[in-house]
Design a protein around this motif. Structure first.
Motif, PDB file in Angstrom:
ATOM      1  N   GLU A  51       0.866  -1.180   0.000  1.00  0.00           N
ATOM      2  CA  GLU A  51       0.000   0.000   0.000  1.00  0.00           C
ATOM      3  C   GLU A  51       0.897   1.222   0.000  1.00  0.00           C
ATOM      4  O   GLU A  51       1.823   1.331   0.806  1.00  0.00           O
ATOM      5  N   LEU A  52       0.628   2.151  -0.911  1.00  0.00           N
ATOM      6  CA  LEU A  52       1.430   3.365  -0.985  1.00  0.00           C
ATOM      7  C   LEU A  52       0.949   4.364   0.067  1.00  0.00           C
ATOM      8  O   LEU A  52      -0.239   4.685   0.129  1.00  0.00           O
ATOM      9  N   THR A  53       1.890   4.817   0.878  1.00  0.00           N
ATOM     10  CA  THR A  53       1.594   5.792   1.918  1.00  0.00           C
ATOM     11  C   THR A  53       2.643   6.902   1.880  1.00  0.00           C
ATOM     12  O   THR A  53       3.716   6.735   1.293  1.00  0.00           O
ATOM     13  N   LYS A  54       2.328   8.023   2.533  1.00  0.00           N
ATOM     14  CA  LYS A  54       3.304   9.108   2.641  1.00  0.00           C
ATOM     15  C   LYS A  54       4.557   8.627   3.373  1.00  0.00           C
ATOM     16  O   LYS A  54       5.666   9.000   3.021  1.00  0.00           O
ATOM     17  N   GLN A  55       4.359   7.808   4.393  1.00  0.00           N
ATOM     18  CA  GLN A  55       5.501   7.300   5.155  1.00  0.00           C
ATOM     19  C   GLN A  55       6.417   6.441   4.274  1.00  0.00           C
ATOM     20  O   GLN A  55       7.637   6.505   4.403  1.00  0.00           O
ATOM     21  N   LYS A  56       5.829   5.670   3.389  1.00  0.00           N
ATOM     22  CA  LYS A  56       6.622   4.769   2.542  1.00  0.00           C
ATOM     23  C   LYS A  56       7.472   5.559   1.541  1.00  0.00           C
ATOM     24  O   LYS A  56       8.630   5.220   1.317  1.00  0.00           O
ATOM     25  N   VAL A  58       8.878   8.407   1.670  1.00  0.00           N
ATOM     26  CA  VAL A  58       9.993   9.221   2.169  1.00  0.00           C
ATOM     27  C   VAL A  58      11.115   8.341   2.725  1.00  0.00           C
ATOM     28  O   VAL A  58      12.080   8.849   3.277  1.00  0.00           O
ATOM     29  N   THR A  59      10.981   7.013   2.558  1.00  0.00           N
ATOM     30  CA  THR A  59      12.039   6.100   2.989  1.00  0.00           C
ATOM     31  C   THR A  59      12.674   5.449   1.762  1.00  0.00           C
ATOM     32  O   THR A  59      12.029   5.278   0.722  1.00  0.00           O
ATOM     33  N   PRO A  61      14.122   2.358  -0.335  1.00  0.00           N
ATOM     34  CA  PRO A  61      14.400   2.860  -1.685  1.00  0.00           C
ATOM     35  C   PRO A  61      13.185   3.494  -2.364  1.00  0.00           C
ATOM     36  O   PRO A  61      13.285   3.976  -3.482  1.00  0.00           O
ATOM     37  N   TYR A  62      12.021   3.511  -1.678  1.00  0.00           N
ATOM     38  CA  TYR A  62      10.782   3.991  -2.301  1.00  0.00           C
ATOM     39  C   TYR A  62      10.854   5.470  -2.672  1.00  0.00           C
ATOM     40  O   TYR A  62      10.251   5.893  -3.657  1.00  0.00           O
ATOM     41  N   LEU A  63      11.591   6.235  -1.917  1.00  0.00           N
ATOM     42  CA  LEU A  63      11.793   7.649  -2.230  1.00  0.00           C
ATOM     43  C   LEU A  63      12.347   7.783  -3.651  1.00  0.00           C
ATOM     44  O   LEU A  63      11.838   8.572  -4.454  1.00  0.00           O
ATOM     45  N   ILE A  64      13.349   6.984  -3.975  1.00  0.00           N
ATOM     46  CA  ILE A  64      13.943   7.026  -5.312  1.00  0.00           C
ATOM     47  C   ILE A  64      13.001   6.399  -6.338  1.00  0.00           C
ATOM     48  O   ILE A  64      12.772   6.958  -7.419  1.00  0.00           O
ATOM     49  N   TYR A  65      12.435   5.231  -6.012  1.00  0.00           N
ATOM     50  CA  TYR A  65      11.520   4.565  -6.953  1.00  0.00           C
ATOM     51  C   TYR A  65      10.425   5.521  -7.426  1.00  0.00           C
ATOM     52  O   TYR A  65      10.132   5.606  -8.607  1.00  0.00           O
ATOM     53  N   TYR A 152       6.063  15.459   1.439  1.00  0.00           N
ATOM     54  CA  TYR A 152       5.381  14.221   1.842  1.00  0.00           C
ATOM     55  C   TYR A 152       5.550  13.832   3.310  1.00  0.00           C
ATOM     56  O   TYR A 152       4.907  12.881   3.746  1.00  0.00           O
ATOM     57  N   SER A 153       6.363  14.544   4.053  1.00  0.00           N
ATOM     58  CA  SER A 153       6.555  14.198   5.465  1.00  0.00           C
ATOM     59  C   SER A 153       5.456  14.754   6.360  1.00  0.00           C
ATOM     60  O   SER A 153       5.358  14.386   7.517  1.00  0.00           O
ATOM     61  N   ASN A 154       4.657  15.642   5.852  1.00  0.00           N
ATOM     62  CA  ASN A 154       3.626  16.286   6.688  1.00  0.00           C
ATOM     63  C   ASN A 154       2.382  15.463   6.803  1.00  0.00           C
ATOM     64  O   ASN A 154       1.977  14.722   6.027  1.00  0.00           O
TER      65      ASN A 154
END
Length: 154
Positions: A51-56, A58-59, A61-65, A152-154
């Motif tokens: 599931e795509l989330t804001k938390q995911k 910003v971490t 390798p998902y940030l780059i993906y 996306y961190s907010n």
């Protein structure tokens, strides 16, 4: 008896060959890749589902993906992302085979990533078309990451 051994060898050979047939539920992603000019060699299966989330996003390798995607990730928050792996040829990353990971939402491709097949000596991440984050973003990597995290961190 002399016919039994060739028949057994034939059955064993057929049972051990890899089936590269692409399941019909992957025809949309196969067409998506072919429309980009890639020759699809095989479908390797589902690499990941999340599931795509804001938390995911910003971490690593998902940030780059997700920075490599042609879509706004916020459109997909709360949705399941299925990552389907294909092996293709005729890709800008390599004259040989390339692993392509197609990101699907509700069975429809929205983007993906790519990586030279079997080459563990190269590091990095590439868009589905073989571009780096630096090639896709108008800012330096540090400025882009700072803005991404602020957004996306907010």
């Amino acid at each position: 008896m002399k016919y039994l051994i060739p028949i057994l060898l034939f059955v064993l050979l057929i049972g051990c060959t890899k089936n590269n047939e692409i399941p019909k539920e992957q025809f949309v992603s196969k067409s998506y890749l072919e429309n980009k000019g890639f020759q699809v060699i095989s479908y390797e299966g589902r690499a990941e589902s999340y599931e795509l989330t804001k938390q995911k996003i910003v971490t690593l390798p998902y940030l780059i993906y997700w920075g490599l995607q042609p879509v706004d990730p916020s459109m997909y928050f709360g949705k399941t992302i299925n990552v389907e792996k294909f092996i293709v040829k005729n890709h800008p990353l390599s004259q040989g085979e390339v692993d392509v990971y197609v990101y699907e939402v509700n069975g429809k491709p929205i983007g993906g990533t790519s990586y030279p097949h079997g080459d563990t000596s190269v590091g990095g991440y590439w868009s589905i078309e073989g571009k780096t984050l630096e090639e896709l973003q108008p800012k330096s990597l540090q400025d882009w990451q700072k803005d991404w995290n602020n957004k996306y961190s907010n």
